[in-house]
Scaffold this active site. Structure first.
Site, PDB file in Angstrom:
ATOM      1  N   HIS A 170      18.238   3.721   3.961  1.00  0.00           N
ATOM      2  CA  HIS A 170      17.340   4.799   4.334  1.00  0.00           C
ATOM      3  C   HIS A 170      17.460   5.707   2.982  1.00  0.00           C
ATOM      4  CE1 HIS A 170      13.830   6.958   5.992  1.00  0.00           C
ATOM      5  NE2 HIS A 170      14.291   7.793   5.271  1.00  0.00           N
ATOM      6  N   TYR A 228      14.958   8.113  -0.485  1.00  0.00           N
ATOM      7  CA  TYR A 228      15.139   8.951  -0.691  1.00  0.00           C
ATOM      8  C   TYR A 228      15.029   9.673  -2.200  1.00  0.00           C
ATOM      9  CZ  TYR A 228      13.777  10.494   3.632  1.00  0.00           C
ATOM     10  OH  TYR A 228      13.037  10.311   4.959  1.00  0.00           O
ATOM     11  N   HIS A 230       3.558   0.846   5.513  1.00  0.00           N
ATOM     12  CA  HIS A 230       3.950   1.950   5.159  1.00  0.00           C
ATOM     13  C   HIS A 230       4.291   2.190   3.867  1.00  0.00           C
ATOM     14  CE1 HIS A 230       6.480   5.537   5.787  1.00  0.00           C
ATOM     15  NE2 HIS A 230       8.029   4.174   5.757  1.00  0.00           N
ATOM     16  N   PHE A 231       5.352   1.088   3.663  1.00  0.00           N
ATOM     17  CA  PHE A 231       5.611   1.395   1.810  1.00  0.00           C
ATOM     18  C   PHE A 231       5.167   1.190   0.846  1.00  0.00           C
ATOM     19  CE2 PHE A 231       7.664  -2.816   2.702  1.00  0.00           C
ATOM     20  CZ  PHE A 231       7.530  -3.493   2.407  1.00  0.00           C
ATOM     21  N   HIS A 232       3.717   0.317   0.730  1.00  0.00           N
ATOM     22  CA  HIS A 232       3.039   0.965  -0.166  1.00  0.00           C
ATOM     23  C   HIS A 232       2.724   1.675  -0.707  1.00  0.00           C
ATOM     24  CE1 HIS A 232       4.159  -3.908  -0.243  1.00  0.00           C
ATOM     25  NE2 HIS A 232       3.477  -3.652  -1.688  1.00  0.00           N
ATOM     26  N   ARG A 241       5.349  -9.483   9.541  1.00  0.00           N
ATOM     27  CA  ARG A 241       5.333  -8.383   8.267  1.00  0.00           C
ATOM     28  C   ARG A 241       6.477  -9.881   7.560  1.00  0.00           C
ATOM     29  NH1 ARG A 241      10.562  -4.645   6.962  1.00  0.00           N
ATOM     30  NH2 ARG A 241       9.761  -5.049   5.063  1.00  0.00           N
ATOM     31  N   ARG A 242       7.194 -10.039   5.980  1.00  0.00           N
ATOM     32  CA  ARG A 242       7.387 -11.054   5.570  1.00  0.00           C
ATOM     33  C   ARG A 242       6.912 -12.751   5.904  1.00  0.00           C
ATOM     34  NH1 ARG A 242      13.299  -8.303   6.017  1.00  0.00           N
ATOM     35  NH2 ARG A 242      13.184  -6.890   3.871  1.00  0.00           N
TER      36      ARG A 242
HETATM   37 FE1  HAS Z   1      10.209   4.729   5.738  1.00  0.00          FE
HETATM   38  C1  HAS Z   1       9.881   2.139   7.106  1.00  0.00           C
HETATM   39  C2  HAS Z   1      10.358   5.810   8.242  1.00  0.00           C
HETATM   40  C3  HAS Z   1       9.535   7.566   4.006  1.00  0.00           C
HETATM   41  C4  HAS Z   1      10.160   3.811   2.392  1.00  0.00           C
HETATM   42  N1  HAS Z   1      10.290   3.028   4.475  1.00  0.00           N
HETATM   43  C5  HAS Z   1      10.377   1.692   5.301  1.00  0.00           C
HETATM   44  C6  HAS Z   1      10.860   0.696   4.357  1.00  0.00           C
HETATM   45  C7  HAS Z   1      10.711   1.278   2.813  1.00  0.00           C
HETATM   46  C8  HAS Z   1      10.552   3.072   3.573  1.00  0.00           C
HETATM   47  C9  HAS Z   1      10.607  -0.006   1.501  1.00  0.00           C
HETATM   48  O1  HAS Z   1      11.944   5.621  11.144  1.00  0.00           O
HETATM   49  C10 HAS Z   1      11.018  -0.526   4.843  1.00  0.00           C
HETATM   50  C11 HAS Z   1      11.882  -0.989   4.846  1.00  0.00           C
HETATM   51  C12 HAS Z   1      11.819  -2.421   4.994  1.00  0.00           C
HETATM   52  O2  HAS Z   1      12.551  -3.720   4.360  1.00  0.00           O
HETATM   53  O3  HAS Z   1      12.567  -2.901   6.572  1.00  0.00           O
HETATM   54  N2  HAS Z   1       9.997   6.842   5.909  1.00  0.00           N
HETATM   55  C13 HAS Z   1      10.072   7.427   7.390  1.00  0.00           C
HETATM   56  C14 HAS Z   1       9.799   9.171   7.535  1.00  0.00           C
HETATM   57  C15 HAS Z   1       9.848   9.445   6.411  1.00  0.00           C
HETATM   58  C16 HAS Z   1       9.783   7.928   5.603  1.00  0.00           C
HETATM   59  C17 HAS Z   1      10.786   9.443   8.840  1.00  0.00           C
HETATM   60  N3  HAS Z   1       9.904   5.787   3.605  1.00  0.00           N
HETATM   61  C18 HAS Z   1      10.135   6.726   3.348  1.00  0.00           C
HETATM   62  C19 HAS Z   1       9.429   6.779   1.479  1.00  0.00           C
HETATM   63  C20 HAS Z   1       9.406   5.788   0.790  1.00  0.00           C
HETATM   64  C21 HAS Z   1      10.254   5.144   2.323  1.00  0.00           C
HETATM   65  C22 HAS Z   1       9.816   8.482   1.345  1.00  0.00           C
HETATM   66  C23 HAS Z   1       9.943   5.066   0.019  1.00  0.00           C
HETATM   67  C24 HAS Z   1       9.664   6.140  -1.315  1.00  0.00           C
HETATM   68  N4  HAS Z   1      10.220   4.481   7.467  1.00  0.00           N
HETATM   69  C25 HAS Z   1      10.732   5.222   8.530  1.00  0.00           C
HETATM   70  C26 HAS Z   1      11.274   3.828   8.882  1.00  0.00           C
HETATM   71  C27 HAS Z   1      11.432   2.635   8.966  1.00  0.00           C
HETATM   72  C28 HAS Z   1      11.031   2.966   7.513  1.00  0.00           C
HETATM   73  C29 HAS Z   1      11.427   4.590  11.030  1.00  0.00           C
HETATM   74  C30 HAS Z   1      10.952   1.288   9.850  1.00  0.00           C
HETATM   75  C31 HAS Z   1      10.419   1.226  10.438  1.00  0.00           C
HETATM   76  C32 HAS Z   1      10.679  -0.378  11.428  1.00  0.00           C
HETATM   77  O4  HAS Z   1      10.448  -0.074  11.673  1.00  0.00           O
HETATM   78  O5  HAS Z   1      11.459  -1.082  10.291  1.00  0.00           O
HETATM   79  C33 HAS Z   1       9.729  10.566   5.880  1.00  0.00           C
HETATM   80  O6  HAS Z   1      10.418  10.983   5.160  1.00  0.00           O
HETATM   81  C34 HAS Z   1       8.656  10.835   5.805  1.00  0.00           C
HETATM   82  C35 HAS Z   1       7.993  12.662   5.423  1.00  0.00           C
HETATM   83  C36 HAS Z   1       7.001  12.696   4.038  1.00  0.00           C
HETATM   84  C37 HAS Z   1       5.877  13.453   4.928  1.00  0.00           C
HETATM   85  C38 HAS Z   1       4.707  13.625   3.738  1.00  0.00           C
HETATM   86  C39 HAS Z   1       4.461  15.113   2.998  1.00  0.00           C
HETATM   87  C40 HAS Z   1       3.256  14.961   1.902  1.00  0.00           C
HETATM   88  C41 HAS Z   1       3.861  15.398   1.211  1.00  0.00           C
HETATM   89  C42 HAS Z   1       2.694  15.208   0.328  1.00  0.00           C
HETATM   90  C43 HAS Z   1       1.193  16.554   0.252  1.00  0.00           C
HETATM   91  C44 HAS Z   1       0.552  16.764  -0.669  1.00  0.00           C
HETATM   92  C45 HAS Z   1      -0.682  17.456  -0.683  1.00  0.00           C
HETATM   93  C46 HAS Z   1      -2.251  17.116  -1.323  1.00  0.00           C
HETATM   94  C47 HAS Z   1      -0.856  17.944   1.030  1.00  0.00           C
HETATM   95  C48 HAS Z   1       6.574  14.534   6.159  1.00  0.00           C
HETATM   96  C49 HAS Z   1       5.425  15.841   0.965  1.00  0.00           C
HETATM   97  C50 HAS Z   1      -2.276  17.761  -2.102  1.00  0.00           C
HETATM   98  C51 HAS Z   1      -3.827  17.637  -3.041  1.00  0.00           C
HETATM   99  C52 HAS Z   1      -4.150  18.605  -3.559  1.00  0.00           C
HETATM  100  C53 HAS Z   1      -5.284  17.963  -3.622  1.00  0.00           C
HETATM  101  C54 HAS Z   1      -3.510  19.439  -4.266  1.00  0.00           C
END
Ligand code: HAS
Length: 568
Positions: free
Chosen positions: A243, A247, A394-396, A458-459
């Site tokens: 995990h 980050y 999600h991860f894409h 998946r997979r």
């Molecule tokens: Fe995730 C599974 C939970 C973030 C990558 N994640 C994965 C896997 C990958 C991955 C690769 O709790 C699969 C692993 C595998 O092969 O089994 N993930 C989270 C949570 C977050 C999160 C809570 N993940 C990421 C990030 C990744 C990533 C970042 C890669 C870079 N994830 C999970 C969980 C699993 C999981 C479970 C396991 C699922 C399972 O059952 O297998 C958090 O960090 C996300 C917080 C993000 C936000 C969004 C903030 C938005 C921002 C953009 C602002 C932009 C604006 C647009 C407002 C709350 C900062 C402005 C526009 C204008 C025009 C000005």
């Protein structure tokens, strides 16, 4: 509250500041260029295999085309896709980008350039060692390499070397920042350099898990030194690392969004204090959350899963903070460019600059990726989405968009800066950013829907699944449309990169790294946001508290009984 002029940890006389010579800069740029070159080469193979997967899922199986290249199955291709994109493209790009950004942020050469060079060599050797068994179909274990699937030992040793090399690079960065601090007593650490060091420190803690897994379990097992292994212990050690790994992919994008992107649209960093706080919180909270990948694993008591679920909500907080503060920084820029109204200012952002556009589009996709992440982390909702196509959806949006599209955007100023050549061409680069944006939107929406409505796994080789139903078809067609756009986008990206590198059109003026200035330079920054001790000790304490008892238990009851399986 103590402010800006800090009492420094380095008492005594300051060392004489050192600034980089042309030779130092040339060395740094070469090192960064090698890393980024390897990263982009890996990506070119990784994304090509992604296209084969997308086509297969939609019922078009072209894997026979790959047999002359010794790619014998969907799963071997998927292993290459995951390892090259998720592990190699990211790690090498991050190391290259950081090497460049650290030196330019500090305006100081690397303290021990040979250390950074040695890191790159170790990573390169590791990459070659891991690649050979995958290409020979001896390591078709996917990028998470869960036992009891067993790969050739060279795969495990190779990946271990990639991690060790990245540690060595990290030491090179720490020595450099330390030297700068000795030369500048009383000065605040520059934001970009500080956050690079925080990311590398988080990486040092996170990778302890995979190092123990590799050295203690998988390498001896694959060499036949022990008869069996313990899959639950191995998975737990993997996710201790897995995990925070996400980050490690995200924070370099955040460094660019906070520290560089505002400058690219004439904005200012809205609040440097909040920006620093976000990074310290990532150091604190990135690691003690890994059991949220193991909600479905027996053998981990629900209490620990629940604690990690709560902590995961905590690590979502600095991203929420980022969403507000980064947008405020960009809004300042848009208004300075004449933007008006509640939302009308958005049109005045630097959309015509491909580097800016790619990164802003990456941010928009990350809103959906982030929301999906919080759903995954909810203990009960996870049972609905786990191991379905929702997860690659999600991860894409996260590593495939927030990270990768941001890295593309960075390439659009960094490659000209490294090569001294003009970008080839702005129009193609802009088209690349938008096709990636829409491609990922369709692709990930199809996968999310297929997973949550239909429970498609998946997979899995979905095109050959006997349990596939007609109801899957609309979603698969949507993902195929996404894949087509992504293929076009990838071709555009490599055209721009190769075109820029081979071009004879030299830059009229050297490109300097964009560095966002603070909105209010006189605003105080509390000393505790420039101090390493509390955050580092806090991170170690939280990791020990949230993992220590369970890992002790797993080691205590360790059963090295499972033989290795080669199911391919
Ligand atoms: Fe995730 C599974 C939970 C973030 C990558 N994640 C994965 C896997 C990958 C991955 C690769 O709790 C699969 C692993 C595998 O092969 O089994 N993930 C989270 C949570 C977050 C999160 C809570 N993940 C990421 C990030 C990744 C990533 C970042 C890669 C870079 N994830 C999970 C969980 C699993 C999981 C479970 C396991 C699922 C399972 O059952 O297998 C958090 O960090 C996300 C917080 C993000 C936000 C969004 C903030 C938005 C921002 C953009 C602002 C932009 C604006 C647009 C407002 C709350 C900062 C402005 C526009 C204008 C025009 C000005």
């Amino acid at each position: 509250m103590a402010v800006q002029n800090l009492t420094m940890p380095f008492a005594g006389q300051a060392a004489v500041p050192v600034t980089p010579t042309q030779a130092d800069l040339a060395f740094t740029h070469r090192l960064a260029g090698w890393n980024i070159g390897i990263a982009i080469s890996a990506l070119s193979i990784g994304v090509t295999l992604g296209v084969f997967q997308g086509l297969e899922h939609a019922g078009i199986n072209l894997y026979s085309w790959l047999i002359p290249l010794n790619i014998q199955s969907y799963y071997q291709g998927l292993t290459l896709h995951g390892v090259l994109n998720a592990l190699v493209w990211t790690t090498f790009f991050i190391v290259g980008f950081f090497t460049y950004a650290l030196v330019h942020s500090l305006n100081r050469p690397l303290r021990y350039p040979q250390v950074n060079q040695a890191g790159l060599i170790i990573m390169g050797v590791g990459l070659l060692m891991a690649a050979v068994p995958i290409l020979l179909n001896q390591a078709t274990v996917l990028y998470t390499f869960y036992p009891p699937l067993q790969a050739h030992w060279a795969f495990y040793i190779g990946l271990t070397l990639v991690v060790v090399g990245s540690w060595v690079v990290g030491y090179g960065f720490f020595f450099t920042l330390y030297a700068w601090r000795k030369e500048h007593p009383g000065e605040r650490q520059p934001f970009i350099a500080l956050t690079i060091a925080i990311t590398m420190a988080m990486w040092q803690i996170a990778t302890i898990g995979v190092a123990i897994e590799m050295l203690g379990l998988l390498i001896p097992w694959s060499l036949g030194l022990v008869a069996g292994t313990d899959p639950l212990l191995a998975r737990s050690l993997f996710w201790f690392f897995g995990h925070p790994l996400v980050y490690f992919w995200l924070l370099p994008a955040y460094i660019s969004w906070y520290g560089m992107l505002p400058k690219q649209t004439e904005g200012k960093m809205f609040s440097e204090s909040l920006a620093r706080l976000a990074f310290w919180l990532f150091l604190l909270l990135s690691t003690p959350v890994g059991f949220h990948h193991q909600f479905a694993d027996p053998g981990i008591p629900p209490t620990w899963k629940f604690i990690h679920s709560l902590l995961t909500m905590g690590v979502g907080f600095p991203s929420m903070l980022t969403a507000f503060t980064v947008v405020a920084s960009l809004e300042l820029g848009a208004r300075a460019r004449g933007g008006k109204g509640y939302l009308g200012w958005v049109r005045r952002l630097a959309w015509g600059d491909p580097s800016y556009a790619a990164q802003n589009l990456a941010m928009i996709l990350f809103i959906f990726g982030g929301i999906g992440g919080l759903i995954n982390a909810s203990y009960s909702l996870n049972t609905t989405v786990h191991n379905t196509t929702w997860i690659p959806g999600h991860f894409h949006l996260t590593v495939g968009s927030a990270t990768t599209l941001t890295f593309f955007g960075i390439c659009y100023w960094l490659i000209p800066a490294l090569t001294g050549k003009k970008l080839f061409t702005k129009g193609l680069a802009l088209a690349q950013a938008w096709t990636w944006f829409f491609g990922m939107l369709f692709f990930s929406n199809g996968y999310h829907a297929l997973g949550i409505y239909e429970g498609a796994p998946r997979r899995s080789m979905l095109g050959a699944a006997p349990y596939a139903t007609a109801a899957w078809q609309p979603y698969l067609v949507e993902t195929l449309f996404g894949v087509t756009l992504l293929l076009i986008s990838a071709i555009l990206f490599f055209t721009v990169v190769i075109g820029t590198t081979l071009s004879w059109r030299k830059l009229d003026k050297a490109i300097t790294m964009p560095i966002a200035e603070p909105y209010d330079p006189a605003a105080p920054i509390p000393t505790w946001l420039d101090r390493w001790g509390p955050w580092l000790y806090g991170a170690i304490f939280l990791t020990l508290a949230s993992y220590g008892p369970m890992l002790f238990n797993l080691f205590y009851h360790m059963q090295l009984t499972s033989p290795g399986f080669k199911v391919w």
